[in-house]
Scaffold this motif. Sequence first.
Motif, mmCIF file in Angstrom:
data_model
loop_
_atom_site.group_PDB
_atom_site.id
_atom_site.type_symbol
_atom_site.label_atom_id
_atom_site.label_comp_id
_atom_site.label_asym_id
_atom_site.label_seq_id
_atom_site.Cartn_x
_atom_site.Cartn_y
_atom_site.Cartn_z
ATOM 1 N N PRO A 69 5.709 3.058 -2.968
ATOM 2 C CA PRO A 69 4.645 3.779 -2.262
ATOM 3 C C PRO A 69 4.075 3.016 -1.076
ATOM 4 O O PRO A 69 3.995 1.796 -1.088
ATOM 5 N N LEU A 70 3.695 3.777 -0.055
ATOM 6 C CA LEU A 70 3.020 3.211 1.119
ATOM 7 C C LEU A 70 1.556 3.588 1.002
ATOM 8 O O LEU A 70 1.245 4.679 0.548
ATOM 9 N N ASN A 71 0.676 2.708 1.432
ATOM 10 C CA ASN A 71 -0.726 3.122 1.482
ATOM 11 C C ASN A 71 -1.141 3.294 2.943
ATOM 12 O O ASN A 71 -0.348 3.044 3.854
ATOM 13 N N ILE A 127 10.753 1.191 0.331
ATOM 14 C CA ILE A 127 11.032 1.691 -1.014
ATOM 15 C C ILE A 127 9.811 1.376 -1.857
ATOM 16 O O ILE A 127 9.368 0.242 -1.917
ATOM 17 N N PRO A 136 4.012 7.113 -8.373
ATOM 18 C CA PRO A 136 3.688 6.509 -7.066
ATOM 19 C C PRO A 136 3.735 7.522 -5.913
ATOM 20 O O PRO A 136 2.993 7.386 -4.942
ATOM 21 N N ALA A 168 15.488 5.530 -5.539
ATOM 22 C CA ALA A 168 14.194 5.223 -6.153
ATOM 23 C C ALA A 168 13.125 5.984 -5.384
ATOM 24 O O ALA A 168 13.142 5.994 -4.157
#
Lengths: 201, 212
Positions: free
Chosen positions: A187-189, A185, A102, A167
Amino acid sequence: MKKWIIILIILGLAGYAVFDFVSTKKEEEAKKDEMITATQTEMEVKGDKEEVESAPKGEVGIEQGNIAPDFELETMDGEKVKLSDYRGQKVLLNFWATWCPPCRSEMPDMQKVHDEFGEDVVILAVNLTETESSLQTVTNFLQELEITFTILQDVDTMIATTYQANALPTSYLLNTDGSIHNIAIGPLNYDSMIKAFQEMY
Amino acid sequence: MVSTTVLRFLLVLVASFLFGLLFYYVMDREEKLNKKKRIDEVISLTIHIIICIWIGKILANFQLFMKDPLAILSYPSDRRALYIALLLVSIYTVYETFKKKRPFRPIWNTFIPVLLGTLFMYELLQIIVEKNTYYFYYIIIYTILLLLYILLERYPHQLHIVIYSWFSLQIICWYYLGSIRLFHYMVSPIFIGLLCIIYSGYIVLEKKVSEG
């Protein structure tokens, strides 16, 4: 009759949302006022405006609303960088490693944000260097994705431990005063980053 | 901590969807058996949308998916995935409608109130649970739309008015907030404009079919 009951329920729920919104806003305002008063008092005592501005008041910690703990790390070029150097700017503090899928996937979106927002938003991506097979792996990865934002090396995983980045990826979104706006916590898009930056102050 | 965040997000979504279904169930005047059938159709359509969002996520990041499939599968979907998903679901729904020669309107009539109810509860929970106040105005938008839907219950153009009001309010929101939000997706105003054109086209087509 049924119709009016439903209308009442919806209006009741919406009313509750307004009430909750107003009380949350009041809490935020009170918190801000508290910080401003504390800073003014400090300025009066010390008489040093710059010093006070660089050390905002508030509890230092890793929870939402706390002032993010300061640290100093080296970039990939060996340049030393302090988190407090970026006070006055919105910061995305990201913990990552090349072996984490991720983390790899969110990097292109971070680059896109960096390209679009430039100096308005600072991205500090802290690599857990100790967990990497070699530093070359990180360099190769960064070259492959043409990453240009700041990458920091956490060689002994001390900063990741301080921030409890258990994490990966973990991202801390920091307001201009250094307080933690949000902790993400996972993945960010691109969309979620933009949304977060709009909400931050 | 990860599981708590994800679980909370899923719970908010599920609770919102259940509220949407309940809203439709209470509001609709059809017989119980028909309502259950319609709800089954909406659930099936929702499952299709979720699957298509996953497909959309892969298609939108296909190059990266070929190199690193795990990276994409663990990545949250973005608006591109939503666009692709809606396109795929629309094609599938039109195909099914023609293949089974069934009318399109019943599913549409059910889906819109369920969606409005779901979005209303989603935004409400965003404020109460997530303390996310930036998009507060959306709760007002969905309250207005739900009230319109209820008050125009017996009016023949009820759905058209609600949908056009929705498009207009979204554009007003975009003007003031700089973004349009649909669940956690930040959709483009062009997308809303396109939906408006498609919907208008659908109304014209439906009118012509009923006339001739």
